[in-house]
Write an enzyme that holds these catalytic residues in place. Structure first.
Site, PDB file in Angstrom:
ATOM      1  N   HIS A  13       0.912  -1.163   0.023  1.00 49.50           N
ATOM      2  CA  HIS A  13       0.062  -0.019   0.340  1.00 49.50           C
ATOM      3  C   HIS A  13       0.827   1.131   0.059  1.00 49.50           C
ATOM      4  CE1 HIS A  13      -3.476  -2.455   1.751  1.00 49.50           C
ATOM      5  NE2 HIS A  13      -3.589  -2.511   0.556  1.00 49.50           N
ATOM      6  N   LYS A  17       5.038   1.652   0.591  1.00 50.41           N
ATOM      7  CA  LYS A  17       5.951   1.308  -0.626  1.00 50.41           C
ATOM      8  C   LYS A  17       7.409   1.418  -0.117  1.00 50.41           C
ATOM      9  CE  LYS A  17       2.229   2.028  -4.062  1.00 50.41           C
ATOM     10  NZ  LYS A  17       1.893   0.526  -4.205  1.00 50.41           N
ATOM     11  N   THR A  39       3.047  -5.192  -8.415  1.00 52.13           N
ATOM     12  CA  THR A  39       2.152  -4.294  -8.911  1.00 52.13           C
ATOM     13  C   THR A  39       3.023  -3.117  -9.296  1.00 52.13           C
ATOM     14  OG1 THR A  39       1.610  -3.532  -6.807  1.00 52.13           O
ATOM     15  CG2 THR A  39      -0.114  -4.857  -7.793  1.00 52.13           C
ATOM     16  N   THR A  41       3.223   0.282  -9.214  1.00 54.42           N
ATOM     17  CA  THR A  41       3.711   1.340  -8.411  1.00 54.42           C
ATOM     18  C   THR A  41       4.587   0.937  -7.566  1.00 54.42           C
ATOM     19  OG1 THR A  41       1.489   2.465  -8.829  1.00 54.42           O
ATOM     20  CG2 THR A  41       3.092   3.653  -7.211  1.00 54.42           C
ATOM     21  N   THR A  42       4.168  -0.319  -6.881  1.00 50.40           N
ATOM     22  CA  THR A  42       5.017  -0.884  -5.887  1.00 50.40           C
ATOM     23  C   THR A  42       6.601  -1.089  -6.884  1.00 50.40           C
ATOM     24  OG1 THR A  42       3.499  -1.822  -4.383  1.00 50.40           O
ATOM     25  CG2 THR A  42       5.707  -2.758  -4.425  1.00 50.40           C
ATOM     26  N   SER A  60      -1.340  -1.378 -11.629  1.00 53.86           N
ATOM     27  CA  SER A  60      -1.687  -0.896 -10.133  1.00 53.86           C
ATOM     28  C   SER A  60      -2.661  -1.747  -9.746  1.00 53.86           C
ATOM     29  CB  SER A  60      -1.530   0.519 -10.273  1.00 53.86           C
ATOM     30  OG  SER A  60      -3.009   0.964 -10.477  1.00 53.86           O
ATOM     31  N   GLY A  61      -2.652  -1.825  -8.266  1.00 53.14           N
ATOM     32  CA  GLY A  61      -3.758  -2.536  -7.495  1.00 53.14           C
ATOM     33  C   GLY A  61      -5.055  -2.039  -7.647  1.00 53.14           C
ATOM     34  N   ASP A  66      -4.073  -6.307  -8.345  1.00 53.20           N
ATOM     35  CA  ASP A  66      -4.336  -7.288  -7.225  1.00 53.20           C
ATOM     36  C   ASP A  66      -5.043  -8.480  -7.834  1.00 53.20           C
ATOM     37  OD1 ASP A  66      -3.188  -5.351  -5.339  1.00 53.20           O
ATOM     38  OD2 ASP A  66      -5.406  -4.521  -4.912  1.00 53.20           O
ATOM     39  N   ASP A  86      -1.312  -1.542   4.836  1.00 61.86           N
ATOM     40  CA  ASP A  86      -1.423  -0.497   5.806  1.00 61.86           C
ATOM     41  C   ASP A  86      -2.903  -0.647   6.084  1.00 61.86           C
ATOM     42  OD1 ASP A  86      -1.816   1.907   7.036  1.00 61.86           O
ATOM     43  OD2 ASP A  86      -1.526   3.073   5.408  1.00 61.86           O
ATOM     44  N   HIS A  93     -10.220   0.225  -3.140  1.00 64.43           N
ATOM     45  CA  HIS A  93     -10.438  -0.870  -3.602  1.00 64.43           C
ATOM     46  C   HIS A  93     -10.295  -2.143  -2.585  1.00 64.43           C
ATOM     47  CE1 HIS A  93      -6.082  -0.564  -3.313  1.00 64.43           C
ATOM     48  NE2 HIS A  93      -5.867  -1.418  -3.798  1.00 64.43           N
ATOM     49  N   ASP A  96     -10.989  -5.901  -3.717  1.00 62.95           N
ATOM     50  CA  ASP A  96      -9.982  -6.322  -4.373  1.00 62.95           C
ATOM     51  C   ASP A  96      -8.867  -7.017  -3.581  1.00 62.95           C
ATOM     52  OD1 ASP A  96     -11.000  -5.869  -7.031  1.00 62.95           O
ATOM     53  OD2 ASP A  96     -10.047  -3.824  -6.944  1.00 62.95           O
ATOM     54  N   ARG A 102      -7.994 -13.683   0.039  1.00 63.30           N
ATOM     55  CA  ARG A 102      -8.543 -15.042   0.232  1.00 63.30           C
ATOM     56  C   ARG A 102      -8.191 -15.919  -0.975  1.00 63.30           C
ATOM     57  NH1 ARG A 102     -12.541 -17.533  -2.676  1.00 63.30           N
ATOM     58  NH2 ARG A 102     -13.924 -18.819  -1.258  1.00 63.30           N
TER      59      ARG A 102
END
Length: 130
Positions: A13, A17, A39, A41-42, A60-61, A66, A86, A93, A96, A102
């Site tokens: 998150h 990052k 992802t 941005t990470t 991105s997520g 995700d 975080d 989102h 997601d 899960r």
């Protein structure tokens, strides 16, 4: 049989990052043997800190990344998920994120949700595959 690096996913998150990038830098030697997906941005932040790390970026997520990583987990293409979450910041989102967690649990993928738990997974050999 030779050991090969694990297939891992990196997600963080926004507030975490920089922590993810520093964690990758600390484990750079072990991670260079891994197949890494992240992802967007990470992954960009990790590559700024560690330009020698090879990784594949998905969206991105919030834009579906995700879900893309979740699909890789469902296909058996991810061995470990390193997701620096975080818990104090609301996520638009959130559904997601919950779906990703899960599917990781359903498919019994090793998971770390903080730098400390990630360090323990690395110490336990989670970055190696036979």
């Amino acid at each position: 049989m030779a050991e090969h690096g694990a297939r891992i996913a990196l997600v963080a998150h926004d507030r975490l990052k920089p922590d993810m990038a520093l964690w990758v830098a600390r484990h750079r030697d072990a991670l260079t043997r891994c197949e890494i997906v992240s992802t967007a941005t990470t992954g960009a932040m990790v590559l700024r800190e560690c330009p020698d790390i090879s990784l594949t970026r998905v969206l991105s997520g919030p834009l579906g990344g995700d879900q893309q990583i979740g699909a890789l987990i469902a296909e058996g293409r991810i061995d470990a998920l390193f997701f620096f979450v975080d818990p104090m910041t609301p996520m638009p989102h959130d559904v997601d994120v919950k779906a990703l967690l899960r599917v990781a649990l359903v498919h019994d993928v090793a998971c770390a949700f903080s730098a400390r738990s990630a360090d323990l997974l690395v110490a336990g050999g989670a970055l190696l595959r036979a």
